[in-house]
Design an enzyme around this catalytic site. Structure first.
Site, PDB file in Angstrom:
ATOM      1  N   ARG A 147     126.105  66.434 117.870  1.00  0.00           N
ATOM      2  CA  ARG A 147     125.602  65.702 116.702  1.00  0.00           C
ATOM      3  C   ARG A 147     124.349  64.957 117.133  1.00  0.00           C
ATOM      4  O   ARG A 147     124.343  64.321 118.189  1.00  0.00           O
ATOM      5  CB  ARG A 147     126.689  64.721 116.253  1.00  0.00           C
ATOM      6  N   TYR A 159     122.117  53.298 111.643  1.00  0.00           N
ATOM      7  CA  TYR A 159     123.436  53.791 112.025  1.00  0.00           C
ATOM      8  C   TYR A 159     123.338  54.963 113.010  1.00  0.00           C
ATOM      9  O   TYR A 159     122.512  55.857 112.835  1.00  0.00           O
ATOM     10  CB  TYR A 159     124.221  54.267 110.785  1.00  0.00           C
ATOM     11  N   ASP A 210     125.074  63.260 110.740  1.00  0.00           N
ATOM     12  CA  ASP A 210     125.842  62.370 109.858  1.00  0.00           C
ATOM     13  C   ASP A 210     124.872  61.549 109.000  1.00  0.00           C
ATOM     14  O   ASP A 210     124.101  60.738 109.523  1.00  0.00           O
ATOM     15  CB  ASP A 210     126.707  61.437 110.720  1.00  0.00           C
ATOM     16  N   HIS A 212     125.920  59.501 106.706  1.00  0.00           N
ATOM     17  CA  HIS A 212     126.642  58.236 106.551  1.00  0.00           C
ATOM     18  C   HIS A 212     126.497  57.632 105.155  1.00  0.00           C
ATOM     19  O   HIS A 212     126.241  56.428 105.004  1.00  0.00           O
ATOM     20  CB  HIS A 212     126.249  57.230 107.644  1.00  0.00           C
ATOM     21  N   GLU A 236     127.021  65.789 107.311  1.00  0.00           N
ATOM     22  CA  GLU A 236     128.232  64.985 107.044  1.00  0.00           C
ATOM     23  C   GLU A 236     127.953  63.844 106.073  1.00  0.00           C
ATOM     24  O   GLU A 236     126.899  63.200 106.149  1.00  0.00           O
ATOM     25  CB  GLU A 236     128.707  64.433 108.392  1.00  0.00           C
ATOM     26  N   GLU A 262     135.958  61.162 106.357  1.00  0.00           N
ATOM     27  CA  GLU A 262     136.502  60.289 107.401  1.00  0.00           C
ATOM     28  C   GLU A 262     137.097  59.016 106.817  1.00  0.00           C
ATOM     29  O   GLU A 262     137.927  58.378 107.452  1.00  0.00           O
ATOM     30  CB  GLU A 262     135.436  59.967 108.462  1.00  0.00           C
ATOM     31  N   ARG A 283     137.164  65.956 106.881  1.00  0.00           N
ATOM     32  CA  ARG A 283     137.142  65.076 108.056  1.00  0.00           C
ATOM     33  C   ARG A 283     138.298  64.090 108.114  1.00  0.00           C
ATOM     34  O   ARG A 283     138.327  63.207 108.962  1.00  0.00           O
ATOM     35  CB  ARG A 283     135.817  64.310 108.084  1.00  0.00           C
ATOM     36  N   GLU A 339     135.656  65.907 116.338  1.00  0.00           N
ATOM     37  CA  GLU A 339     134.676  64.954 116.883  1.00  0.00           C
ATOM     38  C   GLU A 339     135.236  64.324 118.159  1.00  0.00           C
ATOM     39  O   GLU A 339     136.426  64.016 118.245  1.00  0.00           O
ATOM     40  CB  GLU A 339     134.415  63.847 115.836  1.00  0.00           C
ATOM     41  N   TRP A 403     126.437  52.520 103.762  1.00  0.00           N
ATOM     42  CA  TRP A 403     126.113  52.848 105.166  1.00  0.00           C
ATOM     43  C   TRP A 403     127.142  53.815 105.708  1.00  0.00           C
ATOM     44  O   TRP A 403     128.178  54.022 105.092  1.00  0.00           O
ATOM     45  CB  TRP A 403     126.031  51.602 106.040  1.00  0.00           C
TER      46      TRP A 403
HETATM   47  O1  KDG Z   1     134.659  52.860 111.942  1.00  0.00           O
HETATM   48  C1  KDG Z   1     133.598  53.587 111.413  1.00  0.00           C
HETATM   49  C2  KDG Z   1     133.156  54.652 112.397  1.00  0.00           C
HETATM   50  O2  KDG Z   1     134.247  55.382 112.864  1.00  0.00           O
HETATM   51  C3  KDG Z   1     132.191  55.595 111.740  1.00  0.00           C
HETATM   52  O3  KDG Z   1     131.059  54.896 111.356  1.00  0.00           O
HETATM   53  C4  KDG Z   1     131.799  56.699 112.699  1.00  0.00           C
HETATM   54  O4  KDG Z   1     130.715  57.895 110.939  1.00  0.00           O
HETATM   55  C5  KDG Z   1     131.300  57.902 112.009  1.00  0.00           C
HETATM   56  C6  KDG Z   1     131.510  59.183 112.666  1.00  0.00           C
HETATM   57  O5  KDG Z   1     131.148  60.192 112.067  1.00  0.00           O
HETATM   58  O6  KDG Z   1     132.034  59.201 113.772  1.00  0.00           O
HETATM   59 MG    MG Z   2     130.729  59.880 110.064  1.00  0.00          MG
END
Ligand code: KDG
Ligand code: MG
Length: 403
Positions: A147, A159, A210, A212, A236, A262, A283, A339, A403
């Site tokens: 990634r 981020y 990602d 995010h 992602e 996630e 995820r 991951e 975010w």
């Molecule tokens: O707790 C939040 C994180 O696990 C997250 O921000 C990490 O986006 C993330 C990732 O893809 O690992």
């Molecule tokens: Mg993520």
């Protein structure tokens, strides 16, 4: 096999973790992870004050019944706190059952479907050149999937770009730190990043990114289109997924594969995305989506629609979750990728584990149970420290952003 004792441990070996330990009348112990980043104590209380009193005396073999009891029985369903607490109990029970059977957990889940679990690592850099260097370093370490996240010129903190080389930690302050965001800058920068990275690594390495949740659907569609020449494994969380229809719009414009989930807790969060084939990878993970019992249900549903797993595995998912996820990943038919953000040495010492990385794959190992242990004495040396995830604001006027 009756549950005689249940304890919750909150410790901070490098970062915070919440761990549930169950003990049975035949002397076995089972471990579950109950970590919810930035909201750890809420889950610890949910377990201690509301779940544990109902566990003592229950038959530890009745995993599905206990899951139903905690989910349906509470009346108040779903949500990250509830589902993380249920996951901790569920994983501890699977650990106990596998230990009682004297088998590694993946054998109880149907046995291995593959020789190892393909993982992706995290390369992140200050700028384009630094990110390319980091990607090449991961390639050198044997990763086959990487990634890439990069700092963006003109933005202070973004981020996915960490201070440490291998350990990325978003919960970085005792009060939420503030990140900057500018969609235009990001949309111009990211295709340049992947042009450079793809050229440097060649065609065979899988590349991931990602977003995010920071784009609107039409902006995400634009990014997906711009990234098509670089053949990403996935893009992602392009946009927040509460509005599942948003993904239809992205899908209409791009063939870049999409991964999401996630932050999902149950099958209901991903139902439409999966059944309408609006995503390629789901995820959802063991710890935040109700444990192995519920994640299996999500994965089976996903398999019907050719959606594969891509479980979350950031540092806030403890080694207990990583162990359980690897047994799951070895056994689930529609596995995609896992991951793998490495933990610090302090974390690894508190949670000794059987899983091992080699040649781009993790293997859960052959220890009985999920193969992850907990050193209570060492953990006591690392008391809980309040830590928050950051917030994100638009750089030009300070509006609070996703975010
Ligand atoms: O707790 C939040 C994180 O696990 C997250 O921000 C990490 O986006 C993330 C990732 O893809 O690992
Ligand atoms: Mg993520």
């Amino acid at each position: 096999m009756k549950i005689t004792e249940a304890e919750v441990f909150v410790c901070c070996p490098g970062r915070n973790f919440v761990t549930l330990r169950l003990r049975t009348d035949d002397g076995l112990t089972g471990l579950g992870d109950a970590t919810l980043n930035g909201r750890e104590l809420a889950v610890a209380s949910y377990l201690k004050d509301h779940v544990i009193p109902c566990l003592i005396g229950r038959d530890a073999h009745r995993i599905e019944d206990t899951w139903q009891y905690l989910y349906r029985g509470a009346y108040w369903r779903r949500g990250p706190v509830t589902m993380t607490a249920i996951a901790a109990v569920d994983v501890a029970l699977w650990d106990l059952k596998a230990k009682a059977a004297r088998m590694p957990l993946y054998q109880l889940l149907g046995g291995a479907c593959r020789s190892g679990v393909l993982v992706y690592g995290h390369a992140n850099g200050r700028d384009l050149a630094h990110t390319v260097e980091e990607v090449l370093r991961y390639k050198e370490m044997g990763y086959r999937a990487i990634r890439a996240q990069s700092g963006i010129p003109g933005l202070n903190k973004v981020y996915g770009v960490s201070k440490d080389a291998l350990f990325y930690e978003p919960a970085d302050a005792a009060l939420p730190s503030e990140h900057d965001w500018d969609t235009g800058k990001y949309l111009r920068h990211t295709p340049q990043l992947f042009a450079r990275v793809r050229e440097a690594v060649g065609p065979d390495i899988h590349l991931l990114h990602d977003v995010h949740h920071r784009l609107t659907p039409i902006e995400a569609a634009r990014l997906g289109k711009d990234l098509e020449p670089f053949r990403l494994f996935w893009m992602e969380d392009p946009t927040p997924a509460e509005n599942q229809d948003a993904f239809r719009l992205i899908r209409q414009h791009t063939v870049t594969p999409l991964a999401v989930g996630e932050v999902f807790n149950t099958i209901w969060d991903c139902k439409r995305l999966i059944e309408e084939q609006l995503i390629d990878y789901i995820r959802a993970t063991v710890v935040h989506a109700g444990g192995i019992t519920h994640l299996r249900r999500i994965a089976d549903f996903a398999a019907l629609h050719q959606v594969r797993t891509g479980c979350h595995g950031a540092t806030d998912l403890s080694p207990v979750t990583m162990g359980a996820a690897l047994h799951f990943g070895l056994a689930v038919p529609n596995f995609g990728i896992q991951e793998y953000m490495r933990h610090t040495e302090e974390t690894d010492a508190v949670f000794p584990h059987a899983y091992r990385f080699a040649d781009g794959f993790l293997h859960p190992g052959e220890a009985i149970g999920h193969g992850v242990d907990f050193d209570e004495t060492l953990a006591a040396k690392y008391p809980y420290r309040r830590a928050y995830l950051p917030v994100n604001r638009l750089a030009h006027d300070g509006t609070l952003w996703d975010w």
